[in-house]
Design a protein around this motif. Sequence first.
Motif, short mmCIF file in Angstrom:
data_model
loop_
_atom_site.label_atom_id
_atom_site.label_comp_id
_atom_site.label_asym_id
_atom_site.label_seq_id
_atom_site.Cartn_x
_atom_site.Cartn_y
_atom_site.Cartn_z
N LEU A 1 -56.14 73.32 64.71
CA LEU A 1 -56.13 74.64 64.06
C LEU A 1 -56.12 74.56 62.54
O LEU A 1 -56.52 75.50 61.87
CB LEU A 1 -54.87 75.41 64.49
N GLY A 2 -55.63 73.47 62.00
CA GLY A 2 -55.36 73.45 60.56
C GLY A 2 -54.15 74.29 60.23
O GLY A 2 -53.95 74.68 59.07
N ALA A 3 -53.32 74.56 61.22
CA ALA A 3 -52.09 75.33 61.02
C ALA A 3 -51.15 75.03 62.18
O ALA A 3 -51.61 74.68 63.28
CB ALA A 3 -52.38 76.83 60.97
N ASN A 4 -49.86 75.21 61.96
CA ASN A 4 -48.89 75.00 63.04
C ASN A 4 -49.22 75.95 64.19
O ASN A 4 -49.50 77.13 63.97
CB ASN A 4 -47.47 75.24 62.51
N PRO A 5 -49.18 75.46 65.44
CA PRO A 5 -49.85 76.20 66.51
C PRO A 5 -49.09 77.32 67.21
O PRO A 5 -49.71 78.09 67.94
CB PRO A 5 -50.19 75.10 67.53
N GLN A 6 -47.77 77.45 67.02
CA GLN A 6 -47.07 78.36 67.95
C GLN A 6 -47.61 79.78 67.94
O GLN A 6 -47.83 80.38 68.99
CB GLN A 6 -45.56 78.31 67.76
N LEU A 7 -47.86 80.36 66.75
CA LEU A 7 -48.29 81.76 66.74
C LEU A 7 -49.69 81.92 67.31
O LEU A 7 -50.00 82.95 67.92
CB LEU A 7 -48.19 82.34 65.31
#
Lengths: 169, 529
Positions: free
Chosen positions: B503-509
């Motif tokens: 994602l290029g971002a932390n995945p939880q959301l």
Amino acid sequence: MKRRTFLTTALVGTGALALGVNVYSPPAVNINPALDNPHRLLFSVLLPVILDGAFPTVESHRLAAQTRTLDAIEQTISVLPQDQREELMQLLELLEQRLGLLLLTGNMTPLMMRNPQELAALLERWRGHYLDMMVTAYGGLRDLIMASYYSCPEHWHHLHYDKPKYFES
Amino acid sequence: MSIEDPIETGLASGWQHVDGSTLTEPQHYQVDVVIVGSGAGGGVAAEILTQAGLSVMIIEAGPLKSSNSFNMEERRAYPNLYQQAASMKTKDKAIGIFQGRAVGGSTTVNWTTSIRTPRNALQYWASDKSIAGLSRDELDPWFEKMEQRLNIAKWDYEPNRNNMALRQGCEALGWEYTVIKRNVSGCWNTGYCGMGCPVNAKQSMLVTTIPSALNGGATLLSRVKVAKLEHQGDKITGLQAQALTESLTPSGVAVNVKAKHYLLSAGAIHTPALLMRSQVADPHQLLGKRTFLHPTLLSGAIFNDPINGHAGAPQSIYSDQFVWQDDADGELGYKLEVPPIHPILIASKTLGYGKSHAELMAKFNQLQVTIALVRDGYHPDSQGGQVQLTDHGFSLDYPLSDAFWRAARRAYASMAELQFAAGAQQVLPITEGAPYLSSWQQAKKVISELDLAPLKTIVASAHVMGGCPMGEDPKMAMVNSYGESHYYDNLSVMDGSIFPTSLGANPQLSIYGITARNATHLAQKLQPK
């Protein structure tokens, strides 16, 4: 335990291990019951090298830290997944056999008969080895010992750290 | 001080919970929907499907642990709450992987960073991965819904000193930075999110959606591991599971479940591994492949003032200065964040032994750590890893490519530049052979010459994604953009395994929002008429 007794124990133990005898008889060799396990004996010679500078210098404190760390290592091994535990056991068993030692270290001298400088040199060779297997062996032992030592709150004073005490009455 | 434990309260109120370690006889269940896994995907889906009036069963291989047992010590948290006691590694042991294994999954142990899926990722998925209906505009209402549900909001308090250094470095260099949104309510700012929130402030699945589903009549099986899906034609016909002992080894007691619909939310690695073990249809050989990790580099820095990286919200600032600097499929970008600093984590993710290591550990409270999470799965030379079945479970073969090592070298340079700009006295890239660096000028030269390689360079991951990709084209996807199987009418997947790239971002959301959309769609299909 006095240092001389410990060394005698280590030598006798190593000889037994190198001959493939894995059973220790504490009364016969005046062994510290805390080391009544072949892998504990092996780790007990690696701990002072890997934890040099972190281990307490006062003898009684050092022995207590060693015992706690050996207990923690056993605990850590017990929660490893089966594949990792089997790999680790294979490594430990090789390090306790003369042929295994020759294969891994190029020398049949049991680890317990090597001085800390020789053990450090061995770890350095593994650490920079061209074979991934040797680097992995180094990393596995190092991580296991580090994680086990620093898992114990009794060893955190060296870090000037403690966990919050909000919930303790 | 005593904190109310909502799990103990819920259990006392009559929740339907079965701890597999207490089972002595084979069990058979029949429900509308059985969900495998209780993390970000399984938790959100369980709540939505239960609210739709469906009978729901959640099966979790990990234990049900709650705040009364979260004692802020790694030695308890890692074996209780993490896959493989937090010692999971890739096949060649070059990457250490942190993934949760308990009721709540990784949400029970994550660091609360909540970021909507980046537009660049979603655009790439639409243009290159045949994904439909997941533009940012289409997803934003779902993100808003989940942000409200989980109290996700910008962290309005002062960042801790570890995060402050990241902000100061960005400010000094004119780099982009963002204040992180966190899923917390009444946070005590302790810094122990990674060991299970001791005060139930973190709005993980453990204290939000799972209790809601259980209050609505869902059943939870913990310490039960799903072994296999049975299938015939285009239908999944049953699920075989094994009860586990307290130490999470199979007890020999079988658990079988029949359901109208089977929903896999076991997370990347375990969802594809389960499908592979079940020998489901996979004509294009996609399962387990393209598993992504955001492989992460670490850079330590010694400051004169106390950093105390163990205290305070672990992540409150990030920088996207370098994530999308090239086109999505150009050179690999990296996101800059900081980790919490705890004894085992730092002792094992640093290098060496003996006096040099002890001296570093003695500076524990002066140590700032910056991490660079590399965005994998876009560049042609970044195809991720592959889950492979073994006699005892699985392995993940993840080769680190030349493109990764180029990104790693750039990342070390960026981190050193940032740390010096923030006032670091010394910087230590966490890779074999790197010395303590005392200036940015020195760092530039040394880092350009570092010998970076697997096992010599510390690489870690806390974000496992992919392996069961979504998309409308069955040649590149196992499930459609609603998470529905291309091959089985009554099988869906809702977790991080459906992401076709990282994602290029932390995945939880991202998992929360996409699952909310897809589970709502599924509920409408399954709802009693």
